[in-house]
Design an enzyme around this catalytic site. Structure first.
Site, mmCIF file in Angstrom:
data_model
loop_
_atom_site.group_PDB
_atom_site.id
_atom_site.type_symbol
_atom_site.label_atom_id
_atom_site.label_comp_id
_atom_site.label_asym_id
_atom_site.label_seq_id
_atom_site.Cartn_x
_atom_site.Cartn_y
_atom_site.Cartn_z
ATOM 1 N N HIS A 192 0.829 -1.204 0.000
ATOM 2 C CA HIS A 192 0.000 0.000 0.000
ATOM 3 C C HIS A 192 0.867 1.259 0.000
ATOM 4 O O HIS A 192 1.934 1.279 0.617
ATOM 5 C CB HIS A 192 -0.882 0.032 1.255
ATOM 6 N N CYS B 238 -3.211 1.565 9.436
ATOM 7 C CA CYS B 238 -4.123 0.483 9.032
ATOM 8 C C CYS B 238 -5.212 0.199 10.062
ATOM 9 O O CYS B 238 -6.267 -0.333 9.736
ATOM 10 C CB CYS B 238 -3.335 -0.810 8.809
#
Length: 263
Positions: A166, A254
């Site tokens: 990511h 996250c």
């Protein structure tokens, strides 16, 4: 407050967290009890810095569901919540309960539709009218173009990434056009005009950090060079132990899904 959000959704890890998708060599040593304790500490810090936290129940059917950031991108200004479509097929379904929460909160729900994929961990929101999105293993061009249609008032810039899952594993937005960035995994050319704090290569994991406002930055514990670099740039590092989430290929950002006031 100069941070980009005042409210977040979190979800503690369930017992099934040991089965999360991870490439980390220490994946097998995940200690769920310790992960739960670390998650409580993380939530406590968010609250201490004045962030309103919506706490959900664990979702045992989805081992990765503690990484709630990936499920949606929420815009307070536009009252739009974009529900992700996971690039990682095993995670599809996690977003359903988040969608229900966001509907109850009164957001207009938009969804990334096939063949588009988009995960929240690839979306870097700034207060400069620009959103950077990682073109990655998990987020594709179609997902990015759908996102851009849902948030027409911001400029969307796609950044190809190949060395990390990511985008937010390699760059974080802090404040005043300042980003922390790892040049070995994210091309700095996309951030011309921004002030760059380069994170040392051997502390890449620390680049997944969360700006809490008033120069306070939440970073994982145990990264002294990053801590010092932030201090020198005028920031105040706040450390949290997230060892069990590191093992699951997750980090500080996250673990929460912010309601972005600038989107």
């Amino acid at each position: 407050m100069d941070r980009l959000f005042d409210r977040v959704i979190v979800r503690p890890p369930g017992k099934s967290y040991v089965n999360c998708v991870s490439t980390n060599p220490e994946h097998e040593t995940i200690d769920v009890r310790l992960a739960k304790k670390q998650h409580r500490e993380y939530v406590k810090i968010l609250k201490e810095y004045g962030i309103d936290v919506i706490e959900l129940e664990p979702l045992e059917s989805h081992p990765d569901s503690v990484f709630v950031q990936d499920t949606a991108v929420v815009g307070v200004k536009s009252n739009v919540a974009v529900i992700s479509r996971f690039g990682e097929p095993s995670r599809r379904g996690e977003e359903e309960s988040i969608k229900e929460v966001l509907e109850k909160e009164g957001f207009e729900i938009k969804a990334i539709k096939a063949p588009g994929t988009l995960e929240g961990g690839d979306v870097l929101v700034t207060d400069q009218g620009i959103v950077f999105i990682g073109l990655s293993q998990r987020t594709n061009e179609e997902g990015i173009s759908q996102f851009a249609r849902y948030f027409p008032h911001v400029k969307v810039v796609a950044i190809p990434i190949t060395k990390i899952f990511h985008l937010l594993s390699g760059v974080s937005y802090l404040r005043d056009k300042t980003v922390a960035i790892s040049p070995q995994v994210v091309d700095v050319d996309y951030f011309r005009g921004f002030k760059l704090i380069t994170i040392p290569e051997d502390e890449l994991y620390a680049n997944n950090m969360l700006y809490l406002g008033d120069k306070n930055v939440l970073i994982p514990e145990g990264y002294p060079k990053t801590k010092e670099k932030l201090r020198r740039a005028g920031f105040k590092p706040v450390e949290v132990d997230v060892s069990e989430f590191w093992k699951g290929d997750g980090g500080v950002t996250c673990l929460s899904s912010p309601f972005y006031t600038v989107l």
